[in-house]
Design a protein around this motif. Structure first.
Motif, PDB file in Angstrom:
ATOM      1  N   MET A 197     -66.006  62.196  -9.463  1.00 45.82           N
ATOM      2  CA  MET A 197     -66.876  61.562  -8.472  1.00 45.82           C
ATOM      3  C   MET A 197     -68.086  60.910  -9.122  1.00 45.82           C
ATOM      4  SD  MET A 197     -65.485  61.496  -5.574  1.00 45.82           S
ATOM      5  CE  MET A 197     -66.906  60.715  -4.825  1.00 45.82           C
ATOM      6  N   GLU A 198     -68.575  61.473 -10.207  1.00 50.72           N
ATOM      7  CA  GLU A 198     -69.671  60.820 -10.926  1.00 50.72           C
ATOM      8  C   GLU A 198     -69.196  59.490 -11.508  1.00 50.72           C
ATOM      9  OE1 GLU A 198     -71.857  63.167 -13.711  1.00 50.72           O
ATOM     10  OE2 GLU A 198     -71.978  64.891 -12.358  1.00 50.72           O
ATOM     11  N   LEU A 201     -69.182  57.049  -8.677  1.00 53.69           N
ATOM     12  CA  LEU A 201     -70.538  56.630  -8.337  1.00 53.69           C
ATOM     13  C   LEU A 201     -71.042  55.601  -9.348  1.00 53.69           C
ATOM     14  CD1 LEU A 201     -73.413  59.065  -7.272  1.00 53.69           C
ATOM     15  CD2 LEU A 201     -73.826  56.910  -8.427  1.00 53.69           C
ATOM     16  N   ASP A 231     -77.880  63.274 -13.644  1.00 51.79           N
ATOM     17  CA  ASP A 231     -76.578  62.626 -13.819  1.00 51.79           C
ATOM     18  C   ASP A 231     -76.726  61.194 -14.328  1.00 51.79           C
ATOM     19  OD1 ASP A 231     -75.383  64.936 -12.845  1.00 51.79           O
ATOM     20  OD2 ASP A 231     -75.339  64.200 -10.784  1.00 51.79           O
ATOM     21  N   GLU A 242     -78.451  61.399  -8.560  1.00 48.17           N
ATOM     22  CA  GLU A 242     -77.671  62.624  -8.667  1.00 48.17           C
ATOM     23  C   GLU A 242     -76.486  62.589  -7.713  1.00 48.17           C
ATOM     24  OE1 GLU A 242     -78.541  64.322 -11.350  1.00 48.17           O
ATOM     25  OE2 GLU A 242     -79.556  66.084 -10.538  1.00 48.17           O
ATOM     26  N   TYR A 243     -75.335  63.060  -8.200  1.00 48.69           N
ATOM     27  CA  TYR A 243     -74.198  63.259  -7.305  1.00 48.69           C
ATOM     28  C   TYR A 243     -74.201  64.717  -6.864  1.00 48.69           C
ATOM     29  CZ  TYR A 243     -69.646  64.163  -5.447  1.00 48.69           C
ATOM     30  OH  TYR A 243     -68.634  64.566  -4.608  1.00 48.69           O
ATOM     31  N   ARG A 273     -80.193  61.134  -4.128  1.00 47.67           N
ATOM     32  CA  ARG A 273     -79.076  62.065  -4.138  1.00 47.67           C
ATOM     33  C   ARG A 273     -77.979  61.535  -3.219  1.00 47.67           C
ATOM     34  NH1 ARG A 273     -81.997  67.693  -2.846  1.00 47.67           N
ATOM     35  NH2 ARG A 273     -80.088  68.620  -3.724  1.00 47.67           N
ATOM     36  N   THR A 275     -73.677  61.911  -1.890  1.00 55.67           N
ATOM     37  CA  THR A 275     -72.509  62.772  -1.712  1.00 55.67           C
ATOM     38  C   THR A 275     -71.227  61.947  -1.819  1.00 55.67           C
ATOM     39  OG1 THR A 275     -72.412  62.442   0.681  1.00 55.67           O
ATOM     40  CG2 THR A 275     -73.865  64.209  -0.144  1.00 55.67           C
ATOM     41  N   ALA A 276     -70.097  62.640  -1.733  1.00 52.74           N
ATOM     42  CA  ALA A 276     -68.807  61.947  -1.775  1.00 52.74           C
ATOM     43  C   ALA A 276     -68.681  60.953  -0.634  1.00 52.74           C
ATOM     44  CB  ALA A 276     -67.668  62.967  -1.722  1.00 52.74           C
ATOM     45  N   VAL A 279     -70.316  57.725  -1.610  1.00 54.33           N
ATOM     46  CA  VAL A 279     -69.585  56.978  -2.639  1.00 54.33           C
ATOM     47  C   VAL A 279     -68.318  56.355  -2.082  1.00 54.33           C
ATOM     48  CG1 VAL A 279     -68.418  57.153  -4.877  1.00 54.33           C
ATOM     49  CG2 VAL A 279     -70.527  58.453  -4.459  1.00 54.33           C
TER      50      VAL A 279
END
Length: 306
Positions: A197-198, A201, A231, A242-243, A273, A275-276, A279
């Motif tokens: 996921m990072e 993103l 991140d 940040e994720y 910040r 989240t999924a 993204v």
């Protein structure tokens, strides 16, 4: 098999060939048809108590019993066996077969016939598997650029292979189908990516036209003391991104996150910040928020830092 019957130790954990178990006197055909055993594939069984329908390794162990010489697990299955889990819950086992070998279709198996050079496959814990370099090469040629980079990032992050090795691997196969897609994926890849996921993103940011952020950036205070690692960062504007995965919902992790966030703010950092859901479902909103933050910081940054 009666409920009180003893399970042979040889059959208690891994899938096995029913015909071999019968030939070795461990079971009878009638026993195999009982409720104590689960049939996975033709002539392949597992102890019913150990059956896990979503256990990809169990399915790999089962399929391995049926493979001809020269076959190997490949693609997402190879990545999984190397310790990189990119699987969906129902992802079938991916198998590379030698040319001329045919197998009946099965919903839990995806057969293919890629050309495997002698150095393209290995054995891992007794299972034939494509090497990390070949696995990265196969997954890096997917139609989806995002999923290609996600896979390559994950293999690099596990230190199973290095960027220069993959560059050399592609150069030696410059006429192979899909090599240009692999090179494009490799150009975006980064071994510092902390999770799939990072990676998604980061690709959202870069492919959305924003500057490439610095990954795993360490922040220190004015005395050089470590404050935290983020991140992604735009250091010149003191913007951190940040994720937030599901583990951040745990109470202890949440408390640490709050303390860390306050420490970063005390050092003048703006922390965004995501989240999924941001993204995957709201990338335009994510880009707008980051773009706005950069613009605001540009306006207030000291001369020479824009």
């Amino acid at each position: 098999m009666p409920r009180t019957a003893r399970v042979p130790r040889e059959l208690a954990f891994l899938p096995f060939l029913g015909s071999r178990a019968v030939a070795d006197g461990l079971l009878t055909r009638d026993m195999l048809r009982g409720a104590a055993w689960r049939r996975l594939l033709p002539d392949v069984y597992v102890l019913a108590a150990g059956y896990r329908p979503e256990d990809h390794r169990m399915w790999c162990e089962a399929v391995a019993l049926t493979l001809p010489p020269g076959a190997a697990f490949c693609g997402l299955s190879a990545a999984y066996l190397w310790g990189v889990d990119l699987l969906d819950r129902q992802t079938p086992v991916s198998v590379a077969l030698p040319s001329g070998v045919r197998r009946r279709r099965h919903p839990r198996i995806r057969y293919g016939y890629p050309r495997l050079a002698p150095g393209d496959h290995d054995h891992l814990a007794g299972l034939p598997v494509t090497t990390p370099a070949r696995t990265a090469y196969d997954l890096g040629r997917q139609a989806s650029m995002t999923e290609s980079v996600v896979a390559v990032d994950a293999l690099l992050a596990r230190r199973l292979v290095r960027v220069n090795q993959l560059t050399e691997y592609a150069a030696a196969r410059r006429r192979w189908p899909g090599v240009d897609r692999f090179r494009r994926a490799l150009a975006f890849a980064d071994p510092l990516s902390g999770s799939p996921m990072e990676t998604r993103l980061r690709l959202t940011l870069v492919r959305g036209g924003l500057p490439a952020p610095v990954l795993q950036f360490e922040i220190h205070d004015g005395q050089g003391r470590f404050v935290g690692r983020v991140d992604f960062a735009y250091p010149r504007w003191r913007i951190a991104i940040e994720y937030e995965g599901d583990h951040h919902r745990e109470r202890s992790q949440f408390r640490r996150d709050v303390a860390r966030l306050n420490a970063l703010r005390a050092q003048g950092w703006l922390v965004l910040r995501f989240t999924a859901d941001d993204v995957v479902r709201q990338p335009a909103r994510l880009l707008a928020l980051v773009s706005q933050a950069i613009q605001e910081r540009r306006q207030t940054a000291p001369p020479g830092t824009n």
